[in-house]
Motif scaffolding. Structure first.
Motif, PDB file in Angstrom:
ATOM      1  N   ALA A 367     -18.447 -19.268  29.775  1.00 30.97           N
ATOM      2  CA  ALA A 367     -17.097 -19.572  30.253  1.00 30.97           C
ATOM      3  C   ALA A 367     -16.694 -18.672  31.412  1.00 30.97           C
ATOM      4  N   ALA A 368     -17.009 -17.384  31.325  1.00 34.91           N
ATOM      5  CA  ALA A 368     -16.645 -16.454  32.398  1.00 34.91           C
ATOM      6  C   ALA A 368     -17.389 -16.777  33.683  1.00 34.91           C
ATOM      7  N   THR A 369     -18.639 -17.258  33.564  1.00 33.13           N
ATOM      8  CA  THR A 369     -19.413 -17.632  34.751  1.00 33.13           C
ATOM      9  C   THR A 369     -18.761 -18.808  35.473  1.00 33.13           C
ATOM     10  N   VAL A 370     -18.382 -19.821  34.684  1.00 32.33           N
ATOM     11  CA  VAL A 370     -17.704 -20.985  35.280  1.00 32.33           C
ATOM     12  C   VAL A 370     -16.390 -20.565  35.929  1.00 32.33           C
ATOM     13  N   ALA A 371     -15.635 -19.701  35.239  1.00 31.12           N
ATOM     14  CA  ALA A 371     -14.347 -19.257  35.771  1.00 31.12           C
ATOM     15  C   ALA A 371     -14.529 -18.463  37.061  1.00 31.12           C
ATOM     16  N   PHE A 372     -15.521 -17.572  37.073  1.00 32.44           N
ATOM     17  CA  PHE A 372     -15.736 -16.745  38.270  1.00 32.44           C
ATOM     18  C   PHE A 372     -16.121 -17.607  39.475  1.00 32.44           C
ATOM     19  N   ARG A 373     -17.003 -18.563  39.266  1.00 27.72           N
ATOM     20  CA  ARG A 373     -17.413 -19.420  40.368  1.00 27.72           C
ATOM     21  C   ARG A 373     -16.225 -20.226  40.887  1.00 27.72           C
ATOM     22  N   GLY A 374     -15.429 -20.735  39.951  1.00 29.98           N
ATOM     23  CA  GLY A 374     -14.267 -21.512  40.372  1.00 29.98           C
ATOM     24  C   GLY A 374     -13.252 -20.685  41.129  1.00 29.98           C
ATOM     25  N   VAL A 375     -12.951 -19.479  40.646  1.00 30.14           N
ATOM     26  CA  VAL A 375     -11.980 -18.621  41.321  1.00 30.14           C
ATOM     27  C   VAL A 375     -12.481 -18.238  42.704  1.00 30.14           C
ATOM     28  N   ARG A 376     -13.778 -17.957  42.829  1.00 30.65           N
ATOM     29  CA  ARG A 376     -14.313 -17.570  44.132  1.00 30.65           C
ATOM     30  C   ARG A 376     -14.225 -18.722  45.129  1.00 30.65           C
ATOM     31  N   GLU A 377     -14.501 -19.946  44.668  1.00 33.11           N
ATOM     32  CA  GLU A 377     -14.387 -21.103  45.567  1.00 33.11           C
ATOM     33  C   GLU A 377     -12.939 -21.343  45.956  1.00 33.11           C
ATOM     34  N   GLU A 378     -12.040 -21.173  44.989  1.00 36.14           N
ATOM     35  CA  GLU A 378     -10.613 -21.364  45.290  1.00 36.14           C
ATOM     36  C   GLU A 378     -10.116 -20.297  46.258  1.00 36.14           C
ATOM     37  N   THR A 385      -6.208 -15.132  45.328  1.00 38.96           N
ATOM     38  CA  THR A 385      -6.208 -13.849  46.021  1.00 38.96           C
ATOM     39  C   THR A 385      -7.487 -13.068  45.705  1.00 38.96           C
ATOM     40  N   THR A 386      -7.640 -11.979  46.470  1.00 41.34           N
ATOM     41  CA  THR A 386      -8.784 -11.099  46.204  1.00 41.34           C
ATOM     42  C   THR A 386      -8.710 -10.511  44.803  1.00 41.34           C
ATOM     43  N   LEU A 387      -7.499 -10.199  44.357  1.00 32.06           N
ATOM     44  CA  LEU A 387      -7.328  -9.643  43.006  1.00 32.06           C
ATOM     45  C   LEU A 387      -7.791 -10.641  41.951  1.00 32.06           C
ATOM     46  N   ASP A 388      -7.519 -11.926  42.164  1.00 27.49           N
ATOM     47  CA  ASP A 388      -7.978 -12.942  41.206  1.00 27.49           C
ATOM     48  C   ASP A 388      -9.504 -12.953  41.130  1.00 27.49           C
ATOM     49  N   VAL A 389     -10.129 -12.849  42.289  1.00 26.16           N
ATOM     50  CA  VAL A 389     -11.595 -12.844  42.307  1.00 26.16           C
ATOM     51  C   VAL A 389     -12.140 -11.605  41.595  1.00 26.16           C
ATOM     52  N   LEU A 390     -11.538 -10.460  41.885  1.00 22.68           N
ATOM     53  CA  LEU A 390     -11.997  -9.224  41.254  1.00 22.68           C
ATOM     54  C   LEU A 390     -11.801  -9.259  39.744  1.00 22.68           C
ATOM     55  N   ASN A 391     -10.703  -9.803  39.301  1.00 21.44           N
ATOM     56  CA  ASN A 391     -10.452  -9.899  37.856  1.00 21.44           C
ATOM     57  C   ASN A 391     -11.448 -10.839  37.187  1.00 21.44           C
TER      58      ASN A 391
END
Length: 469
Positions: A367-378, A385-391
Motif C-alpha cells: 500500500a505504501a508503495t502505491v501511495a508513494f508512486r501516486g503522490v510523486r506523480e501528483e 507539495t514536496t512535504l507530501d512526497v517526503l511524508n
C-alpha cells in the motif's frame, strides 16, 4: 558487431562475477559450523564432562586392591644404667631402617562400591545432557548473530536508498524553486529530511558494525556476504504436540532425570554405610639395624571386619539428608518440565506474532508503495507539495524497515522453537562438523586405566589431541 561482442563479453563477465559472489556467500549452516568449531563455552563444558567421567574411574578403583608402601629410617639414642655395667651411666645409640608393603582389598561392603559406580554413571549421563544444552545455546547464538547481521545489512541498504531518494527530491525541489513552482520552505524541508536520513544511515552503519563484532565473537570470523534463508526449520504443527516432544527430548529434562536417579542411589549408599564391611589386608615388613647385624623380616595376612555401632546419629542423618536431596531433585524435575512446556508455548506465541507482523508489513509495503508512486506523480503535476512526497517516502521507508525486522524476527522465533524442543543440535541439523564424541573418552577411562597400560597410553594420545597435555 564489435560493439555487440563487447557487450556480450561484459555481460558474461558480470554474470561470472555475480556467480562467484553468490558461491562465496556464507549460509546459516556455515555460521553454525563456525560457532560449533570455535566455541570456548563448548570446550569448557566438554572438559566438565571429562571430569565427570573420571568420577566413574575413581569409583571403580575403590573396588580394586589398594597397594602402598612405606619406609622410614630411625635413630634412637639415650642413656642406660644396669648392674652389668657396674651401675655406670652409658650412652646408647641405634640406627634402624624399615620398609613395608601393604595391600588391602574390600571383600564385602553391602554394595556401597557398586552403588558409587552407578551414581557416578548417572552423573555422567546428566552432564552429557547438559553439554547438549550448551550446544543448543551456542548454535542459537550463531543463528541470532547471522540474522542480526542480515537485518543490519538490509537496513543499511534501505537507508542508503532513502538518502538517494531524498537527494533526488531535494534536487527536484531546488529546480522547481528556481522556476518559481515552490517556495524556499519546500527546499528547506527536503534539506532537513536529507540530514535526518544521513543520520539514520550512520546509525544503521553503526548497528551493522556492532552486529559484525557480535558475529566475530560467536562464529570466530567476521561475516562476508550472507546468503538469505531459503526456508525455515520444520516444526510440529501444534503447540501440544511440540510440548510433548520437548518433555521427552529436551536435554534439560533428561539431565534432571539423571539427577533424580543419582539421588535415589545415594539413599541406598547412605543405608549401606550403616552396615559392616569386610576387608582382606596383607603386610610385608623388613627392619634392619644400620650399625648392627640384627634384622627382622616378616609379614601378616588377615581378614578384617568392622562396622559402626554409634556415631552420634550421623549415619541416620546422612540417610535423611539423601532422602531430602532426592525429594528436592524430584521437585526440580517438575519445575523443569513446567518451564520447558512454558518455553515451548512462549516460543510458538512469538513465532505467531512474527508471522502476523510479517503478513501485515507485506500489505503495508504494498500500500505504501502505491501511495508513494501516486503522490510523486501528483507532485510532478503540481497537485502535491514536496512535504507530501517526503511524508509518503517516509511511510514507505518505515513499512520496508518493519518488513525487514518482521522477516528476521520470524526466522529467529522459528529457531527458538526448535531450541525449546531440544532439536537445535549439530546432529539434528546435520551440520558438516566433526562432532565431539562423549562416549570415546568415557570408554577409555571407565575402567580406571593406569598410565603405563595400553589403554592408558591410548588415553594419553587422546588428551594430547585435545590439547590438554
Amino acid at each position: 558487431m564489435a560493439k555487440r561482442t563487447k557487450l556480450a563479453a561484459l555481460a558474461v563477465a558480470l554474470g561470472l562475477a555475480v556467480s562467484a559472489s553468490v558461491a562465496k556467500a556464507e549460509t546459516l549452516a556455515d555460521a553454525m559450523i563456525g560457532a560449533y568449531n570455535n566455541s570456548g563455552l563448548l570446550e569448557q563444558n566438554r572438559a566438565v564432562l571429562r571430569a565427570a567421567d573420571e568420577d566413574v574411574a575413581q569409583a571403580v578403583a575403590a573396588l580394586r586392591p589398594v597397594i602402598s608402601w612405606s619406609a622410614d629410617a630411625t635413630r634412637q639414642f639415650g642413656t642406660t644404667r644396669s648392674a652389668t655395667t657396674n651401675n655406670l651411666i652409658l650412652p646408647t645409640v641405634s640406627n634402624t631402617a624399615s620398609a613395608s608393603l601393604i595391600a588391602e582389598l574390600t571383600i564385602f561392603d553391602n554394595g556401597q562400591g557398586k552403588l558409587a559406580i552407578e551414581t557416578a554413571k548417572e552423573a555422567v549421563l546428566g552432564t552429557r545432557q547438559s553439554l547438549v544444552g550448551i550446544e543448543q545455546q551456542v548454535l542459537l547464538a550463531a543463528v541470532e548473530a547471522f540474522l542480526e547481521v542480515r537485518r543490519a545489512i538490509e537496513n543499511v541498504a534501505l537507508r542508503e536508498n532513502n538518502v538517494r531518494l531524498i537527494t533526488q527530491e531535494l534536487r527536484a525541489a531546488r529546480e522547481r524553486f528556481e522556476v518559481g513552482e515552490v517556495t524556499r520552505t519546500d527546499t528547506s524541508l527536503a534539506e532537513a529530511r536529507l540530514a535526518a536520513a544521513r543520520s539514520q544511515l550512520a546509525a544503521a552503519q553503526g548497528a551493522l558494525t556492532i552486529a559484525r563484532e557480535q558475529y566475530l565473537a560467536i562464529v570466530g570470523r567476521l561475516p562476508g556476504a550472507l546468503e538469505p534463508l531459503r526456508s525455515l526449520p520444520n516444526l510440529p504443527g501444534s503447540v501440544e504436540s511440540a510440548k510433548a516432544i520437548a518433555v521427552r527430548e529436551h536435554p534439560q529434562v533428561k539431565s534432571v532425570q539423571h539427577q533424580v536417579a543419582a539421588a535415589e542411589l545415594s539413599i541406598l549408599r547412605a543405608e549401606a554405610a550403616m552396615k559392616p564391611t569386610v576387608r582382606l589386608a596383607g603386610r610385608l615388613n623388613v627392619t634392619e639395624g644400620l650399625n648392627t647385624d640384627r634384622f627382622t623380616r616378616g609379614g601378616s595376612v588377615g581378614v578384617e571386619a568392622g562396622g559402626p555401632i554409634y556415631q552420634g546419629g550421623r549415619l541416620t542423618s546422612l540417610v535423611r539428608q539423601a532422602m531430602a536431596n532426592r525429594d528436592s531433585s524430584r521437585g526440580q524435575l517438575h519445575q523443569v518440565i513446567d518451564q520447558v512446556s512454558q518455553n515451548v508455548g512462549n516460543a510458538y506465541a512469538q513465532l505467531r506474532i512474527a508471522q502476523a507482523s510479517l503478513e501485515s508489513t507485506e500489505r503495508q509495503v504494498r500500500a505504501a508503495t502505491v501511495a508513494f508512486r501516486g503522490v510523486r506523480e501528483e507532485a510532478a503535476l503540481g497537485a502535491r507539495t514536496t512535504l507530501d512526497v517526503l511524508n509518503a517516502e517516509q511511510e514507505l521507508l518505515n513499512a520496508r524497515s518493519a518488513r525487514i525486522s518482521a522477516q528476521v524476527d520470524e526466522s529467529i522465533a522459528a529457531y527458538r522453537v526448535l531450541s525449546t524442543l531440544g532439536r537445535l543440535t549439530a546432529t539434528d541439523l546435520r551440520l558438516n562438523v566433526q562432532q565431539y564424541d562423549p562416549i570415546s573418552y568415557y570408554n577409555l577411562v571407565k575402567d580406571g586405566p593406569i598410565q603405563k597400560s595400553k589403554q592408558g597410553q591410548q588415553l594419553d594420545r587422546v588428551l594430547k589431541s585435545l590439547g590438554k597435555n
